[in-house]
Write an enzyme that holds these catalytic residues in place. Sequence first.
Site, PDB file in Angstrom:
ATOM      1  N   ILE A  23       0.823  -1.206   0.000  1.00  0.00           N
ATOM      2  CA  ILE A  23       0.000   0.000   0.000  1.00  0.00           C
ATOM      3  C   ILE A  23       0.855   1.254   0.000  1.00  0.00           C
ATOM      4  O   ILE A  23       0.335   2.368   0.127  1.00  0.00           O
ATOM      5  CB  ILE A  23      -0.937   0.016   1.226  1.00  0.00           C
ATOM      6  CG1 ILE A  23      -0.133  -0.032   2.525  1.00  0.00           C
ATOM      7  CG2 ILE A  23      -1.919  -1.154   1.163  1.00  0.00           C
ATOM      8  CD1 ILE A  23      -0.979   0.079   3.793  1.00  0.00           C
ATOM      9  N   HIS A  32      -4.297  -4.266  -3.004  1.00  0.00           N
ATOM     10  CA  HIS A  32      -4.901  -3.925  -1.715  1.00  0.00           C
ATOM     11  C   HIS A  32      -5.076  -2.423  -1.542  1.00  0.00           C
ATOM     12  O   HIS A  32      -5.197  -1.930  -0.422  1.00  0.00           O
ATOM     13  CB  HIS A  32      -4.055  -4.489  -0.567  1.00  0.00           C
ATOM     14  CG  HIS A  32      -4.005  -5.980  -0.550  1.00  0.00           C
ATOM     15  ND1 HIS A  32      -2.976  -6.686   0.053  1.00  0.00           N
ATOM     16  CD2 HIS A  32      -4.837  -6.912  -1.083  1.00  0.00           C
ATOM     17  CE1 HIS A  32      -3.199  -7.993  -0.102  1.00  0.00           C
ATOM     18  NE2 HIS A  32      -4.303  -8.140  -0.784  1.00  0.00           N
ATOM     19  N   CYS A  41     -14.433   9.261   1.460  1.00  0.00           N
ATOM     20  CA  CYS A  41     -15.253   9.457   2.648  1.00  0.00           C
ATOM     21  C   CYS A  41     -16.049   8.178   2.906  1.00  0.00           C
ATOM     22  O   CYS A  41     -16.684   7.635   1.992  1.00  0.00           O
ATOM     23  CB  CYS A  41     -16.197  10.637   2.456  1.00  0.00           C
ATOM     24  SG  CYS A  41     -17.391  10.842   3.801  1.00  0.00           S
ATOM     25  N   CYS A  83     -20.137   9.610   2.423  1.00  0.00           N
ATOM     26  CA  CYS A  83     -20.696  10.004   1.123  1.00  0.00           C
ATOM     27  C   CYS A  83     -19.930   9.426  -0.062  1.00  0.00           C
ATOM     28  O   CYS A  83     -20.332   9.600  -1.206  1.00  0.00           O
ATOM     29  CB  CYS A  83     -20.751  11.526   1.004  1.00  0.00           C
ATOM     30  SG  CYS A  83     -19.128  12.326   0.807  1.00  0.00           S
ATOM     31  N   CYS A 104     -14.359  14.744   6.030  1.00  0.00           N
ATOM     32  CA  CYS A 104     -14.856  15.050   4.684  1.00  0.00           C
ATOM     33  C   CYS A 104     -15.381  16.480   4.656  1.00  0.00           C
ATOM     34  O   CYS A 104     -16.247  16.857   5.457  1.00  0.00           O
ATOM     35  CB  CYS A 104     -15.964  14.063   4.316  1.00  0.00           C
ATOM     36  SG  CYS A 104     -16.785  14.450   2.752  1.00  0.00           S
ATOM     37  N   CYS A 157     -19.311  16.441   3.917  1.00  0.00           N
ATOM     38  CA  CYS A 157     -20.212  15.995   4.986  1.00  0.00           C
ATOM     39  C   CYS A 157     -20.123  16.874   6.220  1.00  0.00           C
ATOM     40  O   CYS A 157     -21.050  16.885   7.046  1.00  0.00           O
ATOM     41  CB  CYS A 157     -19.875  14.563   5.393  1.00  0.00           C
ATOM     42  SG  CYS A 157     -20.173  13.336   4.109  1.00  0.00           S
ATOM     43  N   THR A 184       6.985 -12.074  -1.100  1.00  0.00           N
ATOM     44  CA  THR A 184       5.652 -12.338  -0.561  1.00  0.00           C
ATOM     45  C   THR A 184       5.539 -13.789  -0.151  1.00  0.00           C
ATOM     46  O   THR A 184       6.143 -14.673  -0.762  1.00  0.00           O
ATOM     47  CB  THR A 184       4.556 -11.999  -1.587  1.00  0.00           C
ATOM     48  OG1 THR A 184       3.279 -12.401  -1.057  1.00  0.00           O
ATOM     49  CG2 THR A 184       4.783 -12.712  -2.909  1.00  0.00           C
ATOM     50  N   SER A 185       4.739 -14.043   0.896  1.00  0.00           N
ATOM     51  CA  SER A 185       4.484 -15.412   1.341  1.00  0.00           C
ATOM     52  C   SER A 185       3.251 -15.998   0.679  1.00  0.00           C
ATOM     53  O   SER A 185       2.946 -17.173   0.863  1.00  0.00           O
ATOM     54  CB  SER A 185       4.303 -15.432   2.861  1.00  0.00           C
ATOM     55  OG  SER A 185       3.205 -14.610   3.233  1.00  0.00           O
ATOM     56  N   THR A 189      12.261 -16.504   2.322  1.00  0.00           N
ATOM     57  CA  THR A 189      11.908 -17.854   2.749  1.00  0.00           C
ATOM     58  C   THR A 189      11.180 -18.583   1.630  1.00  0.00           C
ATOM     59  O   THR A 189      10.569 -17.951   0.762  1.00  0.00           O
ATOM     60  CB  THR A 189      10.996 -17.808   3.990  1.00  0.00           C
ATOM     61  OG1 THR A 189       9.810 -17.069   3.659  1.00  0.00           O
ATOM     62  CG2 THR A 189      11.685 -17.147   5.158  1.00  0.00           C
TER      63      THR A 189
END
Length: 593
Positions: free
Chosen positions: A320, A336, A344, A347, A368, A371, A446-447, A472
């Site tokens: 991310i 992801h 928001c 909304c 927001c 809102c 990555t696993s 690993t």
Amino acid sequence: MQSSPPTPPSPPSRGSPGPAGEPSRRSAVSKARSTVYAAQLRAFLEAAEVVDVDPDVIEDLLEGLQASLDEGEDEEVDVEEEEEEPIPEQERTGRESGGRPEALARDQADASGESEDEEAVDGEWAAYLHEAQTTWTKQEVKEMMLTLKEKGMAAFITEYVVRRAIPIPKLLYAFGVCLCPELRAKQPRTLMYLLRVALSRELESRERLTAYNTIDDVAHLIQASSRILILTGAGISVSCGIPDFRSRNGLYASLQESGEYDLDDPQQMFDIQYFRENPAVFYSFASKIYPSNFIPSPCHRFIKLIEDKGKLLRNYTQNIDTLETLAGVRRVVQCHGSFATASCINCKVRVPGTEIADDIMNQRVPLCKYCNTAQPSAVPAKAGKKGKRRKEGWDSDASDEPEPPAYPPGIMKPDITFFGEKLDDVFERSLMEDRHQVDLLIIIGTSLKVSPVSETISHLPHSVPQVLINKTPIKHINPDVVLLGNADDIVLHLCRKLGWDLPEVPTPNPNLDAPKPNLKKRPSAEFEREPRRVGNSHVWLFEGAEGGKWVEEIERRYPCPAEVQVEGDVSLNAGSLASETPAERQMKKARTA
């Protein structure tokens, strides 16, 4: 052939003819049925490591199991009072089979009990086994396996379940699975789960392409390929200072150990329901993983280099941190989500992530602006301990009015996929498009434990070469070449093999010094430690590799020829031998003489 042959009639039990022997007969049959039911159910659940299962499916699978076991136990008392009988052959063979569905079916059908009750159960299984053995020809099974392994699980289900409308118990025969009557009667959704487990097990059994074994083979594959799919995880960002999630020193372990945040479980930090209730906890922590603090690693730049060479089909990243984008990679799917945008939760308005960057870095809960027009300022994030409750009874001075919500309704959230949220449709669309074009898969850092990204490999043709670069091993896949160690060191080694230089990366923060990636100027390049080949296998160990018993098993399975063994039984790879001078080789021979 009919999919559910009739159960043969069950004659009275031996030694108790007529109605007097009826409880004994029911007990033997019920006990044999419940034993097989429990063993098959356990086998399916244990085999389902990478197949998601909904709670209602688990409930359906377990429904009737306890009643069946209880019935067998209750009636067993009556049997013991009348006559102490040996353990039925069906139960013994079920235990000896190790719980595998196909072995249980075969053992149950082949068992020949001495009593008529056992023969009745045997007859039922014999009917199912006969159907299983005669339903599909070898050619039909071969075509089904080809469809599964080259077109993927989704295509298989579409062709055989949807278009041809073949009953799932009948399809499972092709995979050596013969369901017991109790599992055959389950709901369609549950039967689909059982089929997905069987398909996943078959896909996991991908045969390694033995033409590829060495690091030179990997370099040649990269050089020759033009549509490389790269699947990445947290391991490519660890060297940037971003911890991975699940290692012993990872993010979840650190959160658990520190006790700084109000969490019952570390994963609550990324749980959507918990975020809605207390967003301050996430925002008191988010600055530690916000991408503005980090510089792309050699792995990120390696992906950019592959793209610059016109060879990148797509990069699927589970991260991310958006460091792929910062490195300049354009063909990237952030499976992801990321901090690049924010929405928001009320909304659903979406804004660039930079609009809440200041709030994140100052540990404030961003609101927001649509809102909360009357409250445009952000709410300070307080991740302290839970509030104390009044210990004594009713406070007559307290107001009857309910407490106002701790936060206004419009809270902004980075477009990261939290637990409890569905992945963006871009992931599935891209994967369906790419699976028909990919000519090389490289997995880095990555696993492959988080679904649905963990299922990506099952969608790709088995004939596509696979290379794993990771600290690993991943034991539930079977890549053609495994390069274990620090991912950055491995990609730098590959660049040296290919004669490539990593691109420079712009520094996002003027206070941070970007690393100098020019390999030709690295003073230690010519003294770089060569990786070690594990025996005569496809596995290579670089600095930082972790493999333990798995590596030891590979070394036993692929022993190195005697002429390349050295003192201490340490295998040398061809690359290290080639880099030695004749004098060095002579000295090693002298030491082993």
